[in-house]
Enzyme design. Structure first.
Site, PDB file in Angstrom:
ATOM      1  CE  LYS A  76      -6.357  -8.354  -3.194  1.00 42.86           C
ATOM      2  NZ  LYS A  76      -5.463  -7.198  -3.419  1.00 42.86           N
ATOM      3  CB  SER A 154      -7.852  -4.536  -4.950  1.00 42.55           C
ATOM      4  OG  SER A 154      -6.570  -5.108  -4.680  1.00 42.55           O
ATOM      5  CB  SER A 178      -4.380  -3.266  -3.305  1.00 40.32           C
ATOM      6  OG  SER A 178      -4.834  -2.746  -4.536  1.00 40.32           O
TER       7      SER A 178
END
Length: 447
Positions: A76, A154, A178
């Site tokens: 990420k 997210s 997330s």
């Protein structure tokens, strides 16, 4: 679709080369029918190919660095990579100082020989469960891509990358869901470990008290394998039988407002587990309603996010995603005394929840109460905020508890992706992932 676990097994048996898997991932990322340009903020195609080739030689001489040596994974855009700025899905940090060193988890992946294919797109600064990013674009959920549904956030790019074969596993973060939300909405498995199991050095924070680093893959064993690489202490899978399981189903908060698809998949999953002999107990757990009070003014997340963003949010508010900025600014209304009281309330709440769960093997609940909505339906700011709160409602319970949780698919083939969540208390990760494997087997998602 070959899973990370299956690929690793093939490598260990000498039946495949890591290059096959990495080349396939890199091709998928270039596929015009997919959305590699929206999935990744940075790509490492050349380095990944080179790493996979080097790993192939190691496997041939039985000198593999790990069980995932040479296999494609993604990280990420919150994790530091040496000599690059860490942009966290923002434009604000495009010209930030380059990272002086890799994040700890990135180093762990390098030492394991993983072929890191790129940094994945995300909600700006990880502050939403929807996965929408106005700066870099939003990759569409692979399920019925033509509908342009949200991927969940997210860790949006992380989930789409795995679902579309651009990697076999992804490293994300989870502050309120997330990792688990995008896994659920994209038909994948997402594991949020107890936060202190994974070293967070070099990870850009959202809320240090609630942040954790987790993984997304196709199945439980793949999540376990990837977790074992980034954690200091790998989890030991245990032999468990569903007929001896005692699972609690909270009757407060988590079952409210389920849409038709989620309700159908949930009922089916519960029926399967009962048929397998698991004991399912309806638990009032009214304490969950207290979270509405604790988070009424933004809670711990907003306060801690404001401490990090205050200077930038005051000086360059126009650089932020407006939906993220609104949530960050809520923290400005909370004082240090407010934060102290919130932490005290959280600690007392954790103690009561832990006591209530003492006789159970895990909590069961739908990961999110509705399937992925379309991007078009969330263009209205009020609708965005309402759906975002709904998406985070169930998963955020476990971050407040400082526990561990895993979401796995529970929908029928061809139906909209729906996640079933198993969760437990702080430090119960090994038992949780073992129970999750048993549940996955019962649901017959993997043979």
């Amino acid at each position: 679709m070959t899973t990370l676990w299956q690929a690793s097994q093939q490598l260990q048996a000498g039946n495949a080369s890591p290059e096959v898997f990495t080349e396939s991932a890199l091709r998928a990322a270039q596929d015009p029918l997919k959305e590699g340009d929206l999935v990744f903020t940075t790509r490492y195609a050349t380095q990944a190919a080179q790493q996979s080739t080097a790993a192939s030689a190691r496997w041939q001489t039985q000198q593999a660095l790990s069980a995932i040596d040479g296999l494609p994974v993604s990280i990420k855009d919150l994790f530091d990579v040496q000599s690059e700025p860490t942009t966290a899905g923002s434009h604000l940090l495009l010209n930030a100082e380059p990272a002086a060193a890799n994040a700890h988890v990135v180093d762990r992946l390098h030492h394991a020989g993983a072929a890191i294919v790129g940094k994945t797109n995300m909600t700006e600064f990880a502050f939403s469960g929807l996965g929408i990013n106005p700066h870099y674009g939003t990759p569409a959920n692979p399920w019925r891509r033509e509908d342009k549904r949200i991927p969940g956030g997210s860790s949006s790019g992380a989930a789409v990358a795995v679902a579309d074969g651009m990697c076999l596993g992804a490293i994300g973060t989870d502050t309120g869901g997330s990792v688990r939300i995008p896994a659920a909405l994209c038909g994948l498995t997402g594991f949020k470990p107890t936060a202190n199991r994974i070293n967070q050095v070099g990870t850009l924070p959202l809320s240090a008290s609630l942040d954790s680093i987790g993984v997304i893959a196709h199945d439980v064993r793949s999540c376990w394998l990837l977790d074992s690489v980034i954690a200091e202490q790998p989890l030991e899978l245990q032999q468990v039988e569903l007929r001896s399981a005692r699972f609690a189903i909270p009757q407060t908060r988590v079952l409210e407002g389920l849409d038709e698809d989620v309700a159908l998949a949930w009922k089916h999953a519960i029926a399967v587990l009962e048929q397998a002999g698991a004991t399912l107990i309806a638990l009032p757990l009214e304490e969950l309603d207290e979270l509405n009070i604790m988070n009424a003014r933004g809670g711990i997340t907003a306060y801690e996010a404001w401490q990090w963003h205050q200077q930038s949010a005051l000086a360059q508010p126009e650089a932020y995603d407006p939906q993220v900025l609104v949530r960050v600014q809520r923290g400005s209304l909370l004082t240090e005394q407010d934060a102290s009281e919130l932490h005290q309330q959280r600690k007392a709440w954790q103690h009561r929840i832990n006591s209530a769960l003492a006789d159970f093997d895990a909590l069961l609940m739908p990961t999110v109460p509705r399937i992925a909505p379309t991007l078009a339906s969330l263009e209205d700011a009020q609708q965005y905020m309402e759906v975002n709160a709904l998406m985070l409602r169930n998963t955020s319970v476990i971050n407040m508890l400082d526990g561990c949780a895993l979401s796995l698919p529970c929908h029928q083939t061809g139906s909209a992706p729906v996640g079933l969540s198993l969760a437990s208390v702080h430090g119960d990760d090994a038992r949780l992932i073992s129970w999750s494997l048993a549940v996955e087997t019962a649901l017959n998602w993997r043979s």
